[in-house]
Design a protein around this motif. Structure first.
Motif, short mmCIF file in Angstrom:
data_model
loop_
_atom_site.label_atom_id
_atom_site.label_comp_id
_atom_site.label_asym_id
_atom_site.label_seq_id
_atom_site.Cartn_x
_atom_site.Cartn_y
_atom_site.Cartn_z
N UNK A 1 0.86 -1.18 0.00
CA UNK A 1 0.00 0.00 0.00
C UNK A 1 0.89 1.23 0.00
N UNK A 2 0.38 2.33 -0.56
CA UNK A 2 1.20 3.53 -0.64
C UNK A 2 0.37 4.79 -0.70
N UNK A 3 1.04 5.92 -0.44
CA UNK A 3 0.45 7.24 -0.55
C UNK A 3 1.32 8.04 -1.50
N UNK A 4 0.69 8.73 -2.46
CA UNK A 4 1.41 9.41 -3.53
C UNK A 4 0.80 10.78 -3.79
N UNK A 5 1.56 11.61 -4.52
CA UNK A 5 1.04 12.92 -4.91
C UNK A 5 -0.19 12.79 -5.81
N UNK A 6 -0.18 11.76 -6.68
CA UNK A 6 -1.28 11.58 -7.61
C UNK A 6 -1.14 12.37 -8.89
N UNK A 7 0.03 13.02 -9.09
CA UNK A 7 0.26 13.85 -10.27
C UNK A 7 1.29 13.26 -11.22
N UNK A 8 1.43 11.95 -11.23
CA UNK A 8 2.41 11.35 -12.10
C UNK A 8 3.83 11.65 -11.62
N UNK A 9 4.69 12.06 -12.54
CA UNK A 9 6.09 12.30 -12.22
C UNK A 9 6.32 13.64 -11.53
N UNK A 10 5.31 14.48 -11.45
CA UNK A 10 5.49 15.80 -10.86
C UNK A 10 5.77 15.70 -9.36
N UNK A 11 6.79 16.42 -8.90
CA UNK A 11 7.14 16.40 -7.49
C UNK A 11 6.14 17.19 -6.67
N UNK A 12 5.61 18.29 -7.24
CA UNK A 12 4.66 19.11 -6.51
C UNK A 12 3.31 18.42 -6.41
N UNK A 13 2.53 18.80 -5.43
CA UNK A 13 1.21 18.23 -5.23
C UNK A 13 0.16 19.25 -5.65
N UNK A 14 -1.04 18.75 -5.98
CA UNK A 14 -2.11 19.64 -6.40
C UNK A 14 -3.09 19.85 -5.25
N UNK A 15 -2.95 20.96 -4.56
CA UNK A 15 -3.90 21.33 -3.51
C UNK A 15 -3.87 20.44 -2.30
N UNK A 16 -2.70 19.86 -1.96
CA UNK A 16 -2.57 19.01 -0.77
C UNK A 16 -3.48 17.78 -0.81
N UNK A 17 -3.85 17.35 -2.01
CA UNK A 17 -4.64 16.13 -2.17
C UNK A 17 -3.70 14.98 -2.54
N UNK A 18 -4.08 13.76 -2.15
CA UNK A 18 -3.18 12.63 -2.31
C UNK A 18 -3.89 11.45 -2.99
N UNK A 19 -3.06 10.52 -3.46
CA UNK A 19 -3.54 9.27 -4.02
C UNK A 19 -3.14 8.13 -3.10
#
Length: 353
Positions: free
Chosen positions: A156-174
């Protein structure tokens, strides 16, 4: 002054290297790569561009840093952008046989075919559903392990959810997770009947996230809120089963994604979905010659259902090499997909080490 500083530093390092080498050997480094080239052609020359292709070129370096952690770094050449990109950059902390933690740019544990190395695919590309719904490489943290002599694996894992982008979109996660059971374990023999089953689950809240290829087909302007910059919530899951015996293999997988679109972003329905899967039958003789046929179907979030029969023949002249021939035909007048087209031949030459 700066030149003298650099010169003094290099001299000091040069004097220290023999002492350090005598005191401790450098940790071993594993170097590998993947090269996939070939030819793409169509039964009807008006159906699409023909010619030679460079499908994949990768170079990877991996190893251990003492007993602290393992590292894995891989770079990939992108023919579309004519540039190299970082494909994997992973630091893994092996806590115990049942659990290890991995941090960096990595492939989330979701799906069966989506987690297979590209060199191990029976066809040129993954199925439509795996390509579209699988989350692809992400930046994040993942825990994984195995138990019962390798019969049960999980992660199991937690990710940015934006593919290869290091930055996150609005503090939301995958969030993604997967569990898989194998009736034999990590080691099987030719005469063994092996049954394997797995399931995966993922969730992501996004404000501007890329989706997999094939989710949107047709005219994207008809669905402005489900393009490569998806905004909303998505739940995606998969189930798979595989049976192998004496060179025969039967594999099936189903994947689905449900999208709840963020309000106030334009016209269109508030919810939509994409789903599909494949059923594949193959036989490998003498470990060197393989014939395989696949039924591949996918219903995108926008556009008509896409159904194909794909036929393949693979030759393995050695441990590192592979030659493949693939032909796809559309069923029921299905339009072309992101990775498949009616009447398309693909010739593949592959070296993986």
């Amino acid at each position: 002054m700066i030149r003298r500083l650099w010169a003094g530093t290099l001299v000091a390092l040069g004097c220290a290297l023999p002492v350090g080498a005598a005191a401790q050997e450098a940790p071993p480094v594993d170097i590998g790569g993947l090269l996939r080239v070939g030819v793409l052609t169509h039964a009807d020359s008006t159906d699409g561009p023909d010619g030679f292709r460079l499908w994949e070129a990768r170079l990877k370096v991996s190893g251990k840093i003492g007993i602290v952690f393992d590292y894995y770094f891989q770079t990939r050449y992108d023919p579309e952008d004519d540039a190299f990109e970082i494909h994997d950059a992973i630091a893994t902390l092996p806590l115990m046989p049942e659990l290890e933690l991995s941090l960096g740019l990595l492939r989330p544990l979701f799906g069966f075919e989506a987690t297979q190395h590209r060199a191990e695919l029976t066809f040129l590309d993954r199925s439509q559903a795996s390509t579209a719904i699988g989350p692809g490489r992400q930046v994040g943290l993942q825990g994984s392990g195995s138990a019962f002599d390798g019969r049960l694996s999980y992660g199991a894992g937690i990710f940015n959810g934006n593919g290869r982008a290091v930055v996150n979109d609005g503090d939301d996660y995958m969030f993604t997770s997967r569990v898989q059971f194998n009736s034999i374990g990590t080691i099987s023999f030719y005469d063994d009947f092996v049954l394997q089953a797995g399931a995966s689950l993922g969730y992501s809240s996004d404000t501007s996230a890329p989706l997999g290829r094939g989710i949107v087909t047709g005219d994207p302007s008809n669905a402005p809120r489900i393009t490569s910059d998806f905004a909303g919530e998505r739940v995606f899951w998969s189930a798979d089963v595989q049976a192998t015996y004496r060179g025969w293999g039967l594999t099936g997988e189903y994947l689905r994604a449900d999208y709840e679109l963020a309000p106030g972003l334009g016209e269109g329905a508030a919810d939509t979905e994409a789903y599909g899967g494949y059923l594949e039958l193959g036989y490998r003789a003498w470990g060197a010659l393989e014939g395989v046929v696949r039924y591949d179907a996918f219903q995108p979030a926008l556009g008509a259902d896409r159904e194909f029969m794909v036929f393949g023949m693979n030759v393995y002249p050695g441990y590192y090499a592979k030659f493949g021939l693939q032909y796809a035909t559309a069923l029921g007048g299905s339009p072309d997909a992101a990775t498949l087209a009616d009447g398309r031949f693909s010739f593949l030459a592959q070296v993986a080490f």
